[in-house]
Motif scaffolding. Sequence first.
Motif, short mmCIF file in Angstrom:
data_model
loop_
_atom_site.label_atom_id
_atom_site.label_comp_id
_atom_site.label_asym_id
_atom_site.label_seq_id
_atom_site.Cartn_x
_atom_site.Cartn_y
_atom_site.Cartn_z
N GLU A 37 -1.44 99.27 -32.13
CA GLU A 37 -0.52 98.16 -31.86
C GLU A 37 0.00 97.55 -33.15
OE1 GLU A 37 -3.50 96.20 -29.83
OE2 GLU A 37 -3.22 97.32 -27.98
N GLU A 38 -0.88 97.43 -34.15
CA GLU A 38 -0.46 96.88 -35.44
C GLU A 38 0.53 97.83 -36.12
OE1 GLU A 38 -2.48 95.03 -39.48
OE2 GLU A 38 -3.75 95.89 -37.93
N ALA A 39 0.31 99.13 -35.98
CA ALA A 39 1.22 100.12 -36.56
C ALA A 39 2.60 100.02 -35.90
CB ALA A 39 0.66 101.52 -36.39
N GLY B 101 8.49 97.80 -36.44
CA GLY B 101 9.58 97.04 -35.85
C GLY B 101 9.58 97.03 -34.34
N MET B 102 8.48 97.38 -33.72
CA MET B 102 8.40 97.43 -32.27
C MET B 102 7.64 96.23 -31.71
SD MET B 102 7.58 101.47 -31.97
CE MET B 102 7.73 101.56 -30.21
N GLY B 103 7.78 95.09 -32.34
CA GLY B 103 7.10 93.89 -31.89
C GLY B 103 7.06 92.86 -33.01
N SER B 104 6.56 91.67 -32.71
CA SER B 104 6.49 90.64 -33.73
C SER B 104 5.17 90.73 -34.48
CB SER B 104 6.63 89.25 -33.10
OG SER B 104 5.62 89.05 -32.15
N TYR B 105 5.19 90.27 -35.73
CA TYR B 105 4.02 90.36 -36.60
C TYR B 105 2.95 89.35 -36.18
CZ TYR B 105 1.04 90.05 -40.70
OH TYR B 105 -0.04 90.03 -41.55
N ILE B 106 1.73 89.81 -36.06
CA ILE B 106 0.57 88.96 -35.79
C ILE B 106 -0.43 89.23 -36.91
CG2 ILE B 106 -1.30 88.42 -34.20
CD1 ILE B 106 0.48 89.58 -31.95
N PRO B 107 -0.78 88.22 -37.70
CA PRO B 107 -1.73 88.47 -38.81
C PRO B 107 -3.09 88.92 -38.29
CG PRO B 107 -1.32 86.12 -38.55
CD PRO B 107 -0.39 86.82 -37.61
N PRO B 108 -3.78 89.78 -39.05
CA PRO B 108 -5.08 90.27 -38.61
C PRO B 108 -6.11 89.15 -38.56
CG PRO B 108 -4.63 91.01 -40.83
CD PRO B 108 -3.39 90.34 -40.33
#
Length: 67
Positions: A33-35, A40-47
Motif C-alpha cells: 500500500e505504501e508503494a 501516486g495511487m493515493g495520498s501520503y500517510i507517514p509511517p
Amino acid sequence: RYFVGLTSMKEHFRSKVHKKRLKQLREAPYTQEEAERAAGMGSYIPPKKVEVQTQPLEEVIEMEASS
C-alpha cells in the motif's frame, strides 16, 4: 542471536550495532500500500512508529524470582 555468556550479551546490548538495529525496527515495515501511494495511487500517510524493547536479561529475571 546466541551468545556465549551473559556478559557477552550485556556487552552486545550496549553496543552501537544493537542500538542501530533497534532504531531500524522502530519504523513499520514497508508495505505494498505504501508503494502504491508513493507511485501516486493515493495520498501520503507517514509511517507509524513501533515500540521496540531489548529482551530482559536472565540475571534480572532470576533476581525477581528469588525475591
